[in-house]
Design a protein around this motif. Structure first.
Motif, mmCIF file in Angstrom:
data_model
loop_
_atom_site.group_PDB
_atom_site.id
_atom_site.type_symbol
_atom_site.label_atom_id
_atom_site.label_comp_id
_atom_site.label_asym_id
_atom_site.label_seq_id
_atom_site.Cartn_x
_atom_site.Cartn_y
_atom_site.Cartn_z
ATOM 1 N N MET A 1 -15.438 23.185 -6.248
ATOM 2 C CA MET A 1 -15.133 21.140 -7.872
ATOM 3 C C MET A 1 -14.153 20.736 -7.486
ATOM 4 O O MET A 1 -13.106 21.174 -7.029
ATOM 5 N N ASN B 1 -11.562 17.193 -8.023
ATOM 6 C CA ASN B 1 -10.506 16.750 -9.073
ATOM 7 C C ASN B 1 -11.301 15.583 -9.904
ATOM 8 O O ASN B 1 -11.285 15.813 -11.059
ATOM 9 N N GLU C 1 -13.673 31.354 -13.001
ATOM 10 C CA GLU C 1 -13.079 31.281 -11.982
ATOM 11 C C GLU C 1 -12.529 32.783 -10.901
ATOM 12 O O GLU C 1 -12.740 32.884 -9.580
ATOM 13 N N THR D 1 -9.193 26.275 -6.046
ATOM 14 C CA THR D 1 -10.243 25.328 -7.352
ATOM 15 C C THR D 1 -9.412 25.830 -8.562
ATOM 16 O O THR D 1 -9.761 25.114 -9.824
ATOM 17 N N ARG E 1 -6.424 24.126 -9.283
ATOM 18 C CA ARG E 1 -6.891 22.795 -9.514
ATOM 19 C C ARG E 1 -6.856 22.522 -11.249
ATOM 20 O O ARG E 1 -6.550 22.196 -11.688
#
Length: 72
Positions: free
Chosen positions: A1, A3, A21, A49, A52
């Motif tokens: 994925m 940003n 996730e 991920t 983030r």
């Protein structure tokens, strides 16, 4: 994925996606412990991920706290 995709999500969607996730990462780790998965770099990508998503959530929480402090 990416940003840019993460920034577009709402805060509720971010927290839901973060939980998903984390669950997926736990499954990957378990599968890798039982028998080596084909591409272990998938675990690395999942960790990034998650980082983030968590960073974006904390950024939004800090921005909300700053706004509240500025109003007071």
């Amino acid at each position: 994925m990416k940003n840019s995709e993460i920034v577009e999500l709402s805060t509720e969607d971010l927290t839901a996606r973060l939980a998903e996730e984390k669950a997926a990462l736990n499954k990957l780790k378990f599968a890798h412990a039982v028998s080596a998965i084909e591409n272990p770099n998938v675990i690395k990508a999942a960790r990034k991920t998650i980082a983030r998503l968590a960073t974006e959530i904390s950024k939004r929480n800090n921005a909300a706290k700053s706004e509240t402090a500025a109003e007071a």
